[in-house]
Design a protein around this motif. Structure first.
Motif, PDB file in Angstrom:
ATOM      1  N   PHE A   1      -8.010   0.764  -4.055  1.00 57.12           N
ATOM      2  CA  PHE A   1      -7.470  -0.485  -4.584  1.00 57.12           C
ATOM      3  C   PHE A   1      -8.349  -1.006  -5.718  1.00 57.12           C
ATOM      4  O   PHE A   1      -9.572  -1.095  -5.582  1.00 57.12           O
ATOM      5  CB  PHE A   1      -7.363  -1.537  -3.486  1.00 57.12           C
ATOM      6  N   LEU A   2      -7.689  -1.354  -6.809  1.00 59.63           N
ATOM      7  CA  LEU A   2      -8.361  -2.002  -7.935  1.00 59.63           C
ATOM      8  C   LEU A   2      -7.758  -3.387  -8.092  1.00 59.63           C
ATOM      9  O   LEU A   2      -6.554  -3.520  -8.336  1.00 59.63           O
ATOM     10  CB  LEU A   2      -8.160  -1.179  -9.210  1.00 59.63           C
TER      11      LEU A   2
ATOM     12  N   ASN B   1       1.411  -0.295 -18.874  1.00 64.93           N
ATOM     13  CA  ASN B   1       1.741   0.458 -17.658  1.00 64.93           C
ATOM     14  C   ASN B   1       0.531   0.686 -16.751  1.00 64.93           C
ATOM     15  O   ASN B   1       0.331   1.773 -16.212  1.00 64.93           O
ATOM     16  CB  ASN B   1       2.359   1.812 -18.026  1.00 64.93           C
ATOM     17  N   SER B   2      -0.285  -0.341 -16.590  1.00 66.23           N
ATOM     18  CA  SER B   2      -1.519  -0.178 -15.814  1.00 66.23           C
ATOM     19  C   SER B   2      -1.506  -0.895 -14.471  1.00 66.23           C
ATOM     20  O   SER B   2      -2.404  -0.685 -13.646  1.00 66.23           O
ATOM     21  CB  SER B   2      -2.713  -0.687 -16.630  1.00 66.23           C
ATOM     22  N   LEU B   3      -0.484  -1.730 -14.207  1.00 67.62           N
ATOM     23  CA  LEU B   3      -0.476  -2.546 -12.994  1.00 67.62           C
ATOM     24  C   LEU B   3       0.707  -2.196 -12.093  1.00 67.62           C
ATOM     25  O   LEU B   3       1.799  -1.904 -12.569  1.00 67.62           O
ATOM     26  CB  LEU B   3      -0.387  -4.034 -13.354  1.00 67.62           C
ATOM     27  N   ASP B   4       0.458  -2.243 -10.776  1.00 64.28           N
ATOM     28  CA  ASP B   4       1.524  -2.045  -9.790  1.00 64.28           C
ATOM     29  C   ASP B   4       2.080  -3.361  -9.280  1.00 64.28           C
ATOM     30  O   ASP B   4       3.268  -3.472  -8.990  1.00 64.28           O
ATOM     31  CB  ASP B   4       0.993  -1.243  -8.595  1.00 64.28           C
TER      32      ASP B   4
ATOM     33  N   GLU C   1      -5.059  -9.651   2.313  1.00 67.25           N
ATOM     34  CA  GLU C   1      -3.851  -9.485   3.121  1.00 67.25           C
ATOM     35  C   GLU C   1      -2.972  -8.356   2.585  1.00 67.25           C
ATOM     36  O   GLU C   1      -2.386  -7.576   3.355  1.00 67.25           O
ATOM     37  CB  GLU C   1      -3.064 -10.798   3.148  1.00 67.25           C
ATOM     38  N   ILE C   2      -2.876  -8.248   1.264  1.00 60.72           N
ATOM     39  CA  ILE C   2      -2.080  -7.178   0.655  1.00 60.72           C
ATOM     40  C   ILE C   2      -2.690  -5.812   0.952  1.00 60.72           C
ATOM     41  O   ILE C   2      -1.991  -4.863   1.330  1.00 60.72           O
ATOM     42  CB  ILE C   2      -1.980  -7.406  -0.875  1.00 60.72           C
ATOM     43  N   ILE C   3      -3.987  -5.699   0.797  1.00 54.40           N
ATOM     44  CA  ILE C   3      -4.674  -4.418   1.037  1.00 54.40           C
ATOM     45  C   ILE C   3      -4.527  -3.994   2.488  1.00 54.40           C
ATOM     46  O   ILE C   3      -4.244  -2.820   2.791  1.00 54.40           O
ATOM     47  CB  ILE C   3      -6.156  -4.519   0.628  1.00 54.40           C
ATOM     48  N   LYS C   4      -4.692  -4.921   3.396  1.00 55.44           N
ATOM     49  CA  LYS C   4      -4.528  -4.608   4.823  1.00 55.44           C
ATOM     50  C   LYS C   4      -3.123  -4.096   5.106  1.00 55.44           C
ATOM     51  O   LYS C   4      -2.942  -3.120   5.850  1.00 55.44           O
ATOM     52  CB  LYS C   4      -4.807  -5.860   5.672  1.00 55.44           C
ATOM     53  N   ALA C   5      -2.117  -4.766   4.528  1.00 52.21           N
ATOM     54  CA  ALA C   5      -0.728  -4.384   4.794  1.00 52.21           C
ATOM     55  C   ALA C   5      -0.419  -2.997   4.243  1.00 52.21           C
ATOM     56  O   ALA C   5       0.241  -2.179   4.919  1.00 52.21           O
ATOM     57  CB  ALA C   5       0.216  -5.413   4.180  1.00 52.21           C
ATOM     58  N   ILE C   6      -0.879  -2.687   3.047  1.00 56.93           N
ATOM     59  CA  ILE C   6      -0.624  -1.370   2.462  1.00 56.93           C
ATOM     60  C   ILE C   6      -1.402  -0.289   3.200  1.00 56.93           C
ATOM     61  O   ILE C   6      -0.891   0.825   3.428  1.00 56.93           O
ATOM     62  CB  ILE C   6      -0.963  -1.382   0.956  1.00 56.93           C
TER      63      ILE C   6
ATOM     64  N   LYS D   1       6.249   4.345  -5.555  1.00 54.40           N
ATOM     65  CA  LYS D   1       5.555   5.507  -6.131  1.00 54.40           C
ATOM     66  C   LYS D   1       4.343   5.967  -5.322  1.00 54.40           C
ATOM     67  O   LYS D   1       3.728   6.976  -5.668  1.00 54.40           O
ATOM     68  CB  LYS D   1       5.134   5.202  -7.575  1.00 54.40           C
ATOM     69  N   THR D   2       3.998   5.252  -4.231  1.00 54.73           N
ATOM     70  CA  THR D   2       2.823   5.575  -3.390  1.00 54.73           C
ATOM     71  C   THR D   2       1.671   6.137  -4.216  1.00 54.73           C
ATOM     72  O   THR D   2       1.264   7.290  -4.052  1.00 54.73           O
ATOM     73  CB  THR D   2       3.202   6.558  -2.260  1.00 54.73           C
ATOM     74  N   PRO D   3       1.102   5.342  -5.089  1.00 52.58           N
ATOM     75  CA  PRO D   3       0.046   5.829  -5.979  1.00 52.58           C
ATOM     76  C   PRO D   3      -1.274   6.060  -5.242  1.00 52.58           C
ATOM     77  O   PRO D   3      -1.515   5.501  -4.170  1.00 52.58           O
ATOM     78  CB  PRO D   3      -0.098   4.687  -6.990  1.00 52.58           C
ATOM     79  N   GLU D   4      -2.118   6.867  -5.828  1.00 48.69           N
ATOM     80  CA  GLU D   4      -3.446   7.100  -5.259  1.00 48.69           C
ATOM     81  C   GLU D   4      -4.365   5.907  -5.511  1.00 48.69           C
ATOM     82  O   GLU D   4      -5.315   5.681  -4.768  1.00 48.69           O
ATOM     83  CB  GLU D   4      -4.065   8.364  -5.854  1.00 48.69           C
ATOM     84  N   ILE D   5      -4.097   5.185  -6.579  1.00 45.14           N
ATOM     85  CA  ILE D   5      -4.827   3.946  -6.880  1.00 45.14           C
ATOM     86  C   ILE D   5      -3.794   2.848  -7.070  1.00 45.14           C
ATOM     87  O   ILE D   5      -2.915   2.954  -7.928  1.00 45.14           O
ATOM     88  CB  ILE D   5      -5.685   4.085  -8.149  1.00 45.14           C
ATOM     89  N   PHE D   6      -3.875   1.818  -6.245  1.00 50.57           N
ATOM     90  CA  PHE D   6      -2.925   0.706  -6.317  1.00 50.57           C
ATOM     91  C   PHE D   6      -3.616  -0.447  -7.041  1.00 50.57           C
ATOM     92  O   PHE D   6      -4.653  -0.958  -6.596  1.00 50.57           O
ATOM     93  CB  PHE D   6      -2.493   0.277  -4.918  1.00 50.57           C
ATOM     94  N   THR D   7      -3.039  -0.864  -8.168  1.00 49.97           N
ATOM     95  CA  THR D   7      -3.659  -1.886  -9.010  1.00 49.97           C
ATOM     96  C   THR D   7      -2.973  -3.235  -8.806  1.00 49.97           C
ATOM     97  O   THR D   7      -1.749  -3.346  -8.903  1.00 49.97           O
ATOM     98  CB  THR D   7      -3.606  -1.500 -10.488  1.00 49.97           C
TER      99      THR D   7
END
Length: 380
Positions: free
Chosen positions: A105-106, A162-165, A86-91, A62-68
């Motif tokens: 990122f949240l 429905n708040s988490l990715d 590591e996840i944030i860097k990869a995305i 879904k390429t969200p504007e905020i990735f939770t």
């Protein structure tokens, strides 16, 4: 004599207070979890690519504007922010490759209320500074990262619907919400004498009690996450598990049995009472891959993208050093519960004995730990 339906005082305390008692050793001292979690870090690094690939898949849907992101059972110390980074860097890098604006990122860090959240929050400014500097050195613009602590049990709801990715949980889900009921006989006496967990000397009722508690807890975990996670969101779980359907699988039980032996030595030295030892049971369960599959299928909200068992060696080639590392790791994890049950005064002596038994054992035989990797995708 009527059947025993009420646990004795000791078991009742253990059942009722697990949420307030169980926590990793706080602080940054020599015996803290922060200084003694290298074994967990080793396994997490070995499985890191699975976690990152799953996070990228959740982002791509879904390429969200905020990735939770939620880390369930985050503890504190060197491992707490490692995977999130590591996840944030990869995305961020994937966004750059796709010529998209990177999301904000949240990151939710969850553990029981007694967790040392302060140590984590104190480390965040330095983490954020180094993280941003690393990305800017590569010529990029660092994304915004927001951090929040969420105290509470992951065997209940923690987040809005429905708040988490993406969710990951490393070395937490083998801890149960409570010591199982059913560990007393009809006279209200412990049936698992001399054992704090399942062993090859435990009666079948002990294995059954632990298995039922696992089923109840894991079902609650899945139901809660199915509400909180977006459609096609992922959960990655790393946990201790069993290679076989045998509950007394040596890879799972050997460290507990050596701790049992350590307590037996202290009983023989009249340092602690035998009755106190017999009443001590740990809220722990290492499931098999089949048991995980069965509960996922029964709950029905998730597809299993991957489930695999693997072993990790704890050996560095020096049995004495290996024993020290394992003993300190087990102390950092178990100290809060052992201190509550037996008192703080026994801790140093207990783990000196334990380290010695570990060293003797590891001269003869290598200790390997059994782990499970589980990747779930929300399908409805």
């Amino acid at each position: 004599m009527p059947p025993c339906t009420t646990p004795n005082t000791t078991e009742l305390v253990m059942i009722m207070d697990v949420e307030s008692i169980l926590h990793m050793k706080e602080g940054l001292g020599e015996t803290s979890y922060s200084q003694n979690s290298s074994l967990q870090k080793k396994s997490t690094e070995a499985m890191k690519h699975f976690i990152i690939d799953s996070a990228l898949a959740a982002y791509a849907f879904k390429t969200p504007e905020i990735f939770t992101i939620a880390d369930l059972g985050c503890s504190s110390g060197i491992n707490s922010l490692y995977l999130a980074e590591e996840i944030i860097k990869a995305i961020h890098e994937r966004s750059r490759q796709l010529e998209r604006l990177a999301p904000e990122f949240l990151v939710f860090l969850n553990d029981l209320p007694t967790n040392d959240f302060n140590a984590m929050f104190l480390s965040f400014p330095e983490f954020n500074m180094k993280f941003k500097a690393g990305i800017e050195l590569q010529g990029g613009s660092a994304p915004s990262v927001y951090l929040a602590g969420i105290p509470g049990s992951f065997y209940s709801r923690l987040f809005p619907g429905n708040s988490l990715d993406f969710i990951y949980s490393c070395y937490s889900l083998h801890w149960l919400s409570q010591v199982p009921l059913g560990l007393l006989d009809s006279d209200c006496k412990p049936i698992n004498k001399g054992n704090m967990y399942i062993s090859n000397t435990s009666p079948p009722a002990v294995s059954l009690a632990y298995f039922k508690q696992f089923q109840k807890d894991f079902s609650l975990f899945l139901k809660s996450r199915s509400v909180e996670l977006h459609f096609e969101g992922r959960i990655v779980i790393l946990m201790l598990g069993r290679r076989t359907e045998d509950h007394s699988d040596k890879c799972t039980t050997v460290l507990w049995e050596l701790l049992d032996q350590s307590l037996e030595i202290m009983v023989s030295q009249e340092i602690i009472d035998e009755e106190k030892v017999d009443a001590y049971n740990v809220p722990f369960y290492a499931p098999s891959a089949k048991e995980i599959k069965d509960e996922v299928h029964r709950e029905g909200s998730f597809v299993i993208d991957c489930i695999q068992a693997y072993e990790l060696s704890t050996s560095t080639g020096d049995p004495k050093e290996d024993a020290r590392i394992i003993s300190m790791a087990i102390r950092a994890i178990q100290e809060s519960m052992i201190s509550h049950h037996f008192g703080e005064a026994i801790i140093d002596t207990l783990f000196q004995i334990y380290s010695g038994l570990l060293s003797e054992f590891m001269v003869k035989e290598e200790i390997k730990s059994s782990h499970l990797l589980v990747i779930l995708r929300k399908s409805c």
